[in-house]
Motif scaffolding. Structure first.
Motif, PDB file in Angstrom:
ATOM      1  N   ARG A   1       1.003  -1.173  -0.300  1.00 55.15           N
ATOM      2  CA  ARG A   1       0.169   0.335   0.259  1.00 55.15           C
ATOM      3  C   ARG A   1       0.259   1.288  -0.406  1.00 55.15           C
ATOM      4  N   ALA A   2       2.282   1.059   1.017  1.00 53.18           N
ATOM      5  CA  ALA A   2       2.807   2.391   0.635  1.00 53.18           C
ATOM      6  C   ALA A   2       3.396   2.742  -0.877  1.00 53.18           C
ATOM      7  N   LYS A   3       3.960   1.273  -1.616  1.00 57.08           N
ATOM      8  CA  LYS A   3       4.526   1.617  -2.399  1.00 57.08           C
ATOM      9  C   LYS A   3       3.313   2.520  -3.899  1.00 57.08           C
ATOM     10  N   LYS A   4       1.982   2.081  -3.527  1.00 49.07           N
ATOM     11  CA  LYS A   4       0.844   2.341  -4.271  1.00 49.07           C
ATOM     12  C   LYS A   4       0.788   4.038  -3.755  1.00 49.07           C
ATOM     13  N   ARG A   5       1.124   4.819  -2.391  1.00 46.15           N
ATOM     14  CA  ARG A   5       1.066   5.989  -2.121  1.00 46.15           C
ATOM     15  C   ARG A   5       2.238   6.387  -2.448  1.00 46.15           C
ATOM     16  N   ARG A   6       2.602   6.108  -2.722  1.00 49.98           N
ATOM     17  CA  ARG A   6       4.337   6.895  -3.474  1.00 49.98           C
ATOM     18  C   ARG A   6       4.278   7.195  -4.733  1.00 49.98           C
ATOM     19  N   GLU A   7       3.818   6.084  -5.907  1.00 54.53           N
ATOM     20  CA  GLU A   7       3.244   6.168  -6.916  1.00 54.53           C
ATOM     21  C   GLU A   7       2.811   7.052  -7.645  1.00 54.53           C
ATOM     22  N   ALA A   8       1.144   7.221  -7.026  1.00 54.74           N
ATOM     23  CA  ALA A   8       0.142   8.011  -6.777  1.00 54.74           C
ATOM     24  C   ALA A   8       0.898   9.674  -6.576  1.00 54.74           C
ATOM     25  N   LYS A   9       1.979   9.825  -5.373  1.00 57.97           N
ATOM     26  CA  LYS A   9       2.191  11.387  -5.309  1.00 57.97           C
ATOM     27  C   LYS A   9       3.187  11.824  -6.565  1.00 57.97           C
ATOM     28  N   LYS A  10       3.318  10.528  -7.089  1.00 58.89           N
ATOM     29  CA  LYS A  10       4.463  11.094  -9.020  1.00 58.89           C
ATOM     30  C   LYS A  10       3.498  11.586  -9.581  1.00 58.89           C
ATOM     31  N   THR A  11       3.182  11.192  -9.611  1.00 62.39           N
ATOM     32  CA  THR A  11       2.404  11.137 -10.809  1.00 62.39           C
ATOM     33  C   THR A  11       1.745  13.356 -11.115  1.00 62.39           C
ATOM     34  N   ALA A  12       1.986  13.745 -12.145  1.00 58.89           N
ATOM     35  CA  ALA A  12       2.027  14.475 -12.552  1.00 58.89           C
ATOM     36  C   ALA A  12       0.748  15.150 -12.251  1.00 58.89           C
TER      37      ALA A  12
END
Length: 73
Positions: free
Chosen positions: A48-59
């Motif tokens: 879940r932490a990986k998914k949150r980090r990936e969501a923050k990286k999207t422009a």
């Protein structure tokens, strides 16, 4: 398939725990199950932490161009 493997592990530990209880070694199954459940929890939380980090990286999406809506009074 992965879920079937987890069920199989729990079933084997359950059968093994009965045998260990008969040999007066009942704490070993609890130790093994605690390690297994700790691994499962760590895997779930880190996923879940990986998914949150990936969501923050999207422009952010670009601002819309063209005429904006009018307010009619």
């Amino acid at each position: 398939m992965k879920q079937l493997l987890h069920y199989l592990i729990v079933a084997l530990v359950s059968v093994g725990s009965y045998w260990l209880y008969m040999k007066q070694l009942g704490a070993i199954p609890f130790l093994l199950l605690s390690i297994f459940f700790f691994y499962k929890t760590f895997d779930e939380l880190s996923g879940r932490a990986k998914k949150r980090r990936e969501a923050k990286k999207t422009a952010p999406s670009p601002a819309p161009t063209g005429k904006k809506a009018e307010i009619i009074t």
